[in-house]
Design a protein around this motif. Structure first.
Motif: not given
Ligand SMILES: [Zn+2]
Ligand SMILES: [Zn+2]
Length: 367
Positions: A39, A41, A60-61, A162
């Protein structure tokens, strides 16, 4: 010994580290990761623009197959039976459920005590496998686990990993888009594409995307996320973009969705809006500082300006439920570039440079 990608120092390369295979936590699960999404991020995490603990288990994915179920976990969030081998996705965050934001405001995205895989879980703390850029992830009790519909591939889920739930929260839940609405989307990254697709699903008559580089604009048009594009390379100044936009949209957009992440885009969003329009500021995840705006226009045009921060597990569930229809209308998997987990740093560099619209890591199995 499964591997997980770990960030030990800011601005350094991400390293793969091996940890012993834990047993599944009570009420949780072990999942063999099929794809771990990257992502925007993550680019900011690596450079230390967000406050995260080090060493950080990244990712985080993710999507994958259930490897083991912890004691007491028998179904997914909707009550569908879970068994070893099932294809699942998980919401990356676990709100605390007991703070003011969770209990009184009922806004779990604002919870300051959220546990977030890949963002605030230290790789040095057991069970270590706390990120999605890994061969296996250990999910704890309280994680929202969703069994995937048969009609949706891992690639399709992770393409908007996300961005999809972020757009569900910001666009679907906050905005009123009606048949006939003209919607302007600033930014052609994953959040921009997802916002454009949901705006269409909600009935927008015309979605106009403003962004760049040209390769991303071409993707937006090819998959049918947008009807018309205003390319930053062709119209490099705000004045030029505004003139081109008003030629298409007359008085302006009924709804403007800012997904560019550049502060000056917010000033531009006010100019793109017609009187009485809604403006959603969705792209400012990283604090890039202030920007001059003319607040008089917000009053004079009677604008409704919204912000929206991330997504909750509930938004993730809605995102997955929307996918079977979304993939009928848009070729999501065609946006995705897949890299071997070993090539994590190359993949991160390509996301940072904008060379790819969306990247994911494929772990090598054999652990
Ligand atoms: Zn993300
Ligand atoms: Zn909370």
């Amino acid at each position: 010994m499964p591997k997980v990608a770990v960030l030990k120092e800011f601005n350094e390369s991400v390293e793969l580290q091996e940890y012993p295979m834990p047993s599944a936590a009570p009420g949780g699960a072990l999942v063999d990761v099929a794809l771990g999404g990257i992502c925007g991020t993550d680019v900011h995490l690596r450079t230390g623009h967000l406050s995260v603990p080090l060493p950080l288990a990244m990712g985080h994915e993710g999507v994958g197959h259930i490897r083991a179920l912890g004691e007491g976990l028998t179904t997914d969030v909707e009550g569908q039976p879970l068994t070893v081998g099932d294809r699942v996705v998980w919401a990356n965050n676990i709100p605390c459920g007991s703070c003011y934001e969770c209990l009184v405001l009922k806004e779990p995205t604002l919870c300051l005590n959220r546990k977030i895989y890949g963002i605030n879980r230290k790789a040095s703390d057991a069970p270590h496998l706390q990120g999605g850029w890994a061969e296996t992830i250990s999910l704890e009790a309280g994680t929202t686990i969703i069994k995937l519909p048969d009609t949706v591939s891992f690639e399709e889920v992770i393409t908007l990993g996300c961005a999809g739930p972020t757009a569900i929260h910001g666009v679907v839940e906050n905005l009123t888009i009606e048949p006939g609405s003209i919607v302007a989307v600033q930014g052609a990254g994953p959040v921009g594409l997802a916002s454009a697709m949901y705006a269409k699903a909600m009935g927008a008559a015309q979605v106009i995307i403003l962004g760049g580089p040209t390769s991303r604009i071409e993707v937006a048009l090819k998959i049918g996320a947008a009807d018309i594009a205003i390319d930053m390379d062709t119209y490099p100044t705000a004045e030029a973009r505004l003139a081109a936009f008003h030629e298409i949209a007359g008085q302006g957009a009924d709804v403007v969705i800012e997904c560019a992440g550049i502060p000056s885009a917010v000033a531009e969003s006010i100019d793109l809006a017609r009187p009485n329009a809604q403006v959603l500021v969705l792209g400012q995840y990283t604090d890039h500082g202030p920007t001059p705006i003319n607040p008089h226009l917000i009053t004079k045009k009677q604008l409704k300006v919204f912000g929206s921060w991330g997504f909750s597990p509930a938004h993730y569930v809605k995102y997955v439920k929307s996918l079977p229809q979304l993939v009928k209308n848009h070729d999501l998997a065609s946006i995705l570039s897949v890299y071997d987990l070993e090539n994590v740093n190359e993949a991160l560099a390509d996301v940072a440079s904008g060379a790819v619209t969306k990247a994911a890591l494929r772990p090598q199995t054999g652990n």
